[in-house]
Motif scaffolding. Structure first.
Motif, PDB file in Angstrom:
ATOM      1  N   TRP A 208       4.545  24.632  48.309  1.00 22.60           N
ATOM      2  CA  TRP A 208       3.666  24.010  49.299  1.00 22.60           C
ATOM      3  C   TRP A 208       2.322  24.709  49.334  1.00 22.60           C
ATOM      4  CZ3 TRP A 208       1.670  26.181  53.871  1.00 22.60           C
ATOM      5  CH2 TRP A 208       1.006  25.272  54.707  1.00 22.60           C
ATOM      6  N   ASP A 209       2.338  26.034  49.231  1.00 23.77           N
ATOM      7  CA  ASP A 209       1.096  26.790  49.203  1.00 23.77           C
ATOM      8  C   ASP A 209       0.249  26.403  47.987  1.00 23.77           C
ATOM      9  OD1 ASP A 209      -0.808  28.760  49.813  1.00 23.77           O
ATOM     10  OD2 ASP A 209       0.201  30.213  48.538  1.00 23.77           O
ATOM     11  N   ILE A 210       0.879  26.244  46.835  1.00 27.24           N
ATOM     12  CA  ILE A 210       0.157  25.824  45.631  1.00 27.24           C
ATOM     13  C   ILE A 210      -0.395  24.415  45.803  1.00 27.24           C
ATOM     14  CG2 ILE A 210       0.407  25.292  43.172  1.00 27.24           C
ATOM     15  CD1 ILE A 210       2.498  27.501  43.008  1.00 27.24           C
ATOM     16  N   ASN A 211       0.395  23.540  46.410  1.00 33.08           N
ATOM     17  CA  ASN A 211      -0.022  22.146  46.572  1.00 33.08           C
ATOM     18  C   ASN A 211      -1.214  21.999  47.515  1.00 33.08           C
ATOM     19  OD1 ASN A 211       1.875  21.187  44.793  1.00 33.08           O
ATOM     20  ND2 ASN A 211       3.387  20.714  46.368  1.00 33.08           N
ATOM     21  N   LEU A 259       0.124  31.871  55.975  1.00 35.34           N
ATOM     22  CA  LEU A 259       1.269  31.207  56.600  1.00 35.34           C
ATOM     23  C   LEU A 259       2.482  31.218  55.675  1.00 35.34           C
ATOM     24  CD1 LEU A 259       2.429  29.568  58.932  1.00 35.34           C
ATOM     25  CD2 LEU A 259       1.512  27.499  57.842  1.00 35.34           C
ATOM     26  N   SER A 260       2.271  30.925  54.392  1.00 38.46           N
ATOM     27  CA  SER A 260       3.398  30.898  53.466  1.00 38.46           C
ATOM     28  C   SER A 260       4.007  32.284  53.291  1.00 38.46           C
ATOM     29  CB  SER A 260       2.951  30.344  52.109  1.00 38.46           C
ATOM     30  OG  SER A 260       1.997  31.194  51.499  1.00 38.46           O
ATOM     31  N   ALA A 261       3.170  33.320  53.299  1.00 34.97           N
ATOM     32  CA  ALA A 261       3.695  34.687  53.197  1.00 34.97           C
ATOM     33  C   ALA A 261       4.543  35.031  54.413  1.00 34.97           C
ATOM     34  CB  ALA A 261       2.544  35.674  53.048  1.00 34.97           C
ATOM     35  N   ARG A 262       4.088  34.650  55.605  1.00 33.77           N
ATOM     36  CA  ARG A 262       4.870  34.913  56.814  1.00 33.77           C
ATOM     37  C   ARG A 262       6.187  34.157  56.789  1.00 33.77           C
ATOM     38  NH1 ARG A 262       2.037  36.935  61.247  1.00 33.77           N
ATOM     39  NH2 ARG A 262       4.107  36.904  62.238  1.00 33.77           N
ATOM     40  N   VAL A 263       6.152  32.905  56.362  1.00 27.46           N
ATOM     41  CA  VAL A 263       7.374  32.097  56.320  1.00 27.46           C
ATOM     42  C   VAL A 263       8.360  32.657  55.297  1.00 27.46           C
ATOM     43  CG1 VAL A 263       8.312  29.818  55.795  1.00 27.46           C
ATOM     44  CG2 VAL A 263       6.226  30.021  57.164  1.00 27.46           C
ATOM     45  N   ARG A 265       8.656  35.751  54.306  1.00 29.79           N
ATOM     46  CA  ARG A 265       9.243  36.977  54.844  1.00 29.79           C
ATOM     47  C   ARG A 265      10.286  36.672  55.897  1.00 29.79           C
ATOM     48  NH1 ARG A 265       3.953  39.328  54.490  1.00 29.79           N
ATOM     49  NH2 ARG A 265       3.568  38.808  56.675  1.00 29.79           N
ATOM     50  N   ALA A 266      10.084  35.593  56.660  1.00 26.26           N
ATOM     51  CA  ALA A 266      11.040  35.243  57.693  1.00 26.26           C
ATOM     52  C   ALA A 266      12.307  34.621  57.135  1.00 26.26           C
ATOM     53  CB  ALA A 266      10.388  34.285  58.695  1.00 26.26           C
ATOM     54  N   LEU A 267      12.181  33.895  56.010  1.00 25.67           N
ATOM     55  CA  LEU A 267      13.327  33.174  55.471  1.00 25.67           C
ATOM     56  C   LEU A 267      14.127  33.973  54.449  1.00 25.67           C
ATOM     57  CD1 LEU A 267      11.776  29.613  55.007  1.00 25.67           C
ATOM     58  CD2 LEU A 267      13.290  30.402  56.836  1.00 25.67           C
ATOM     59  N   ILE A 268      13.462  34.849  53.723  1.00 26.94           N
ATOM     60  CA  ILE A 268      14.133  35.543  52.617  1.00 26.94           C
ATOM     61  C   ILE A 268      14.581  36.941  53.067  1.00 26.94           C
ATOM     62  CG2 ILE A 268      13.861  36.393  50.244  1.00 26.94           C
ATOM     63  CD1 ILE A 268      11.824  34.224  49.815  1.00 26.94           C
TER      64      ILE A 268
END
Length: 268
Positions: A208-211, A259-263, A265-268
């Motif tokens: 999503w970040d790439i898109n 945002l993608s970095a935070r997500v 870290r939260a999911l993995i």
């Protein structure tokens, strides 16, 4: 031999050294030939004049036209929607394709897996901008072409990383679930899916970040989004507007990266 009669240590033999230098010579020769072919039609006067032209263009691009920002909110929202909906559509396609491509989950190594791998390779081989160009020709200009272009480009990326994650799962957990008498669906649900969920979440957010980045330029070929405003501004030589659009794109990319970095870290 040294003066004391002891053999001298050499990292490579004389023949190996000659072959190494011959390889470097051929590499330099190949570079020279390629450079000559690539620049044989280059008009070097344009190159020498480039710093002057760049300085003149920059002087016309500053300051940004901040009043134009009101015209960018909707295209920016369209760009985010293109990236998000395209990613979701790609996930719906890529997940089953990944299971069909993985050696340990495909129903057929000879028939089904090659087809799934072909879909993945075909998707990754064509840039999103080219997909958008083709889809705008077929579907007409608009956001739909952009969403489908992002999805078609993302299927290969998600499918490849996901099927590799499936192939790397711990088979002992799968065998333990199967030993309880579980059927194929239960083995998939309890033995495979829990192991790949962290990788799946990371891949989805990363794509999503790439898109977000790729969807900003789809408007250049008529697929909607902020790229459409960029093309319109360039066409009329409205350089202060172009500068503002660049700033907005940069800010959007930075925000999506954060945002993608935070997500992740939260999911993995």
């Amino acid at each position: 031999m040294s003066g004391a009669g002891q053999p001298l240590w050499r990292r490579r033999s004389r023949a190996a050294e000659l072959l190494r230098w011959l390889g470097w010579l051929l590499l330099v020769l190949l570079f020279v030939v390629c450079w000559t072919l690539m620049t044989q039609e280059q008009i070097w006067e344009f190159v020498w004049d480039a710093p002057t032209q760049a300085a003149d263009l920059f002087s016309r691009m500053v300051p940004p036209r901040w009043s134009y920002m009101d015209s960018l909110w909707l295209p920016l929202w369209d760009t985010l929607n293109i990236a998000t909906l395209g990613t979701l559509l790609a996930l719906l396609i890529a997940v089953p394709v990944a299971f069909l491509a993985a050696r340990n989950t495909t129903p057929s190594l000879l028939l089904v897996r090659p087809v799934a791998l072909f879909i993945i390779v075909a998707s990754r081989s064509v840039n999103a901008l080219i997909w958008a160009l083709l889809l705008v020709t077929i579907l007409g200009p608009g956001l739909l072409a952009g969403v489908i272009a992002i999805a078609l480009r993302s299927v290969g990326f998600i499918g490849k990383l996901l099927y590799e994650a499936i192939e790397e799962i711990d088979t002992r957990q799968v065998e333990a679930v199967r030993a309880t008498g579980a059927g194929p669906a239960q083995v998939l649900d309890y033995g495979i899916v829990p192991q790949i969920l962290p990788a799946f979440a990371g891949i989805a957010v990363f794509r999503w970040d790439i898109n977000i980045r790729e969807s900003t330029v789809l408007g250049l070929v008529g697929a909607g989004g902020i790229g459409l405003q960029l093309k319109a501004s360039v066409d009329v030589l409205a350089w202060p507007q172009v500068t503002l659009i660049f700033i907005v794109i940069l800010a959007t990319v930075i925000a999506s990266e954060w945002l993608s970095a935070r997500v992740r870290r939260a999911l993995i």
